[in-house]
Design a protein around this motif. Structure first.
Motif, PDB file in Angstrom:
ATOM      1  N   ARG A 158      -2.115   7.533   2.530  1.00 34.30           N
ATOM      2  CA  ARG A 158      -2.044   7.086   1.139  1.00 34.30           C
ATOM      3  C   ARG A 158      -0.786   8.027   0.293  1.00 34.30           C
ATOM      4  O   ARG A 158      -0.090   7.539  -0.389  1.00 34.30           O
ATOM      5  N   LEU A 159      -1.244   9.508   0.417  1.00 33.31           N
ATOM      6  CA  LEU A 159      -0.213  10.324  -0.165  1.00 33.31           C
ATOM      7  C   LEU A 159       1.141  10.278   0.331  1.00 33.31           C
ATOM      8  O   LEU A 159       2.142   9.961  -0.386  1.00 33.31           O
ATOM      9  N   ALA A 162       2.804   6.895  -0.607  1.00 30.11           N
ATOM     10  CA  ALA A 162       3.338   6.751  -2.225  1.00 30.11           C
ATOM     11  C   ALA A 162       4.434   7.887  -2.454  1.00 30.11           C
ATOM     12  O   ALA A 162       5.367   7.500  -3.020  1.00 30.11           O
ATOM     13  N   LEU A 220      -2.062   4.146  -3.816  1.00 31.75           N
ATOM     14  CA  LEU A 220      -2.974   5.327  -3.624  1.00 31.75           C
ATOM     15  C   LEU A 220      -4.535   4.697  -3.996  1.00 31.75           C
ATOM     16  O   LEU A 220      -5.554   5.327  -3.350  1.00 31.75           O
TER      17      LEU A 220
END
Length: 376
Positions: A158-159, A162, A220
């Motif tokens: 997710r990081l 993003a 996120l």
């Protein structure tokens, strides 16, 4: 009693099988009519049906996605584009872009007291965004070389997702702000001289980073990594379920990002470049060196950002109209051009700043006949 328990167990298995078949039927129907995210499509399969919505940050189960062997995702995951072309493009961009952007950050930091401080602030913002984008590619290189198998966990997926997309949009918006500043300096010099340029530049950078935060927060909050059973890999962002509400509701958000992150910056850069070149061409000074360099910068911006923006929109249209996701692989390849722009920005910055012919420096334009001097 044993017969009763055995009978209940058989009934539960039958009900679960019927629910699973009905669930697959609804999924096939929704492919052409439902709301579809931008990545490859996959059908949801979970060993535990007690919870149908993905857990936000720390999921307790590892969901699976089902894809057909004939789906485009199979050719993309095992093909040369995703396992060789894309990772080597990322490596080249990192080798060139990380040291050059780090140098630009150090070079511009010592010039913060210059008269053109507003320009320095904008270029510092651009270099920082480009550097974060290039640093986020390291884990993606391993992911692609590992046959698109993500091994670093859901949170890191997710990081990285993003940071990657957020900084692509941030870079394009910062370039549009620099183009708009150049437009005001040349075409609206009296208005430009009355503006508090440094304060406005700092405020513009803050707005860009607020948009960056708005862009990454939804990414996120939803699961990005899924195990694709037929391929034996865990994908990161490349395959998402169509039936999950948490993902389908992101379509409008992602379409808005395409407009704000790609279309609007492109239109601003195009208009600003054409008008600036026209006004400089009408003046009595020899601005040809600056016009050539400015045109080169604009062409590189178009070549790097426009293909991904067009393919992004076309991919959405085909998904929404027919459920066809074959353009996603080409979109991922076009995104590599955005990474190359991030590694070229430092050289373009130095090239423009050293265009001193006709005593010209970047956005520190000399007097145009019959006009007051334009300073930044």
């Amino acid at each position: 009693m044993a017969d009763l328990v055995q009978g209940l167990f058989i009934c539960l298995m039958a009900v679960q099988s019927i629910q699973h078949d009905g669930h697959r039927t609804r999924t096939k129907t929704n492919i052409s009519t439902g709301v579809i995210p931008k990545t490859f499509k996959g059908r949801m399969y979970k060993p535990n049906h007690a919870s149908q919505s993905p857990t936000m940050l720390y999921p307790s189960t590892k969901p699976w996605l089902y894809v057909n062997q004939e789906d485009p995702v199979t050719a993309y995951t095992t093909g040369v584009i995703s396992t060789w072309v894309i990772p080597w493009s990322y490596i080249l961009a990192m080798l060139v872009g990380i040291p050059s952007n780090a140098y630009i950050l150090a070079f511009l930091r010592v010039r913060l007291r210059a008269k053109s401080m507003s320009t320095v602030v904008l270029y510092l913002n651009l270099a920082l965004s480009d550097l974060l984008l290039l640093l986020s590619l390291a884990l993606r290189v391993h992911y692609h070389f590992n046959e698109n198998n993500w091994i670093f966990g859901e949170i890191s997926c997710r990081l990285i997702t993003a940071l990657f997309y957020g900084n692509v949009y941030c870079s394009a918006q910062t370039i549009a702000c620099i183009s708009l500043k150049r437009y005001l300096a040349v075409v609206r010099p009296f208005l430009y001289r009355r503006m508090t340029k440094t304060t406005l530049a700092v405020g513009t950078c803050l707005v860009v980073w607020l948009l960056f935060a708005a862009a990454i927060v939804p990414e996120l909050l939803v699961r990005q990594s899924y195990e694709v059973t037929q391929l034996g890999v865990t994908t990161c962002h490349d395959v998402l379920p169509l039936e999950e509400k948490s993902h389908s509701l992101l379509v409008l958000y992602r379409l808005m990002l395409v407009c704000v992150g790609f279309i609007v910056p492109f239109l601003i850069c195009f208009y600003a470049h054409v008008v600036v070149v026209y006004h400089l061409g009408q003046s009595g000074c020899d601005w040809r060196p600056f016009i050539r360099v400015s045109t080169l910068v604009f062409i590189i911006f178009v070549v790097c950002f426009l293909p991904s923006g067009i393919l992004h929109i076309a991919h959405y249209i085909r998904l929404f109209s027919s459920g066809d996701d074959r353009l996603y692989g080409y979109y991922r390849l076009a995104v590599c051009l955005c990474c190359f722009h991030s590694c070229l920005d430092p050289f373009l910055c130095l090239l423009i700043s050293k265009t001193a012919v006709s005593e010209l420096q970047f956005i520190s334009l000399r007097e145009i006949p019959q006009r007051p001097a334009i300073r930044t």
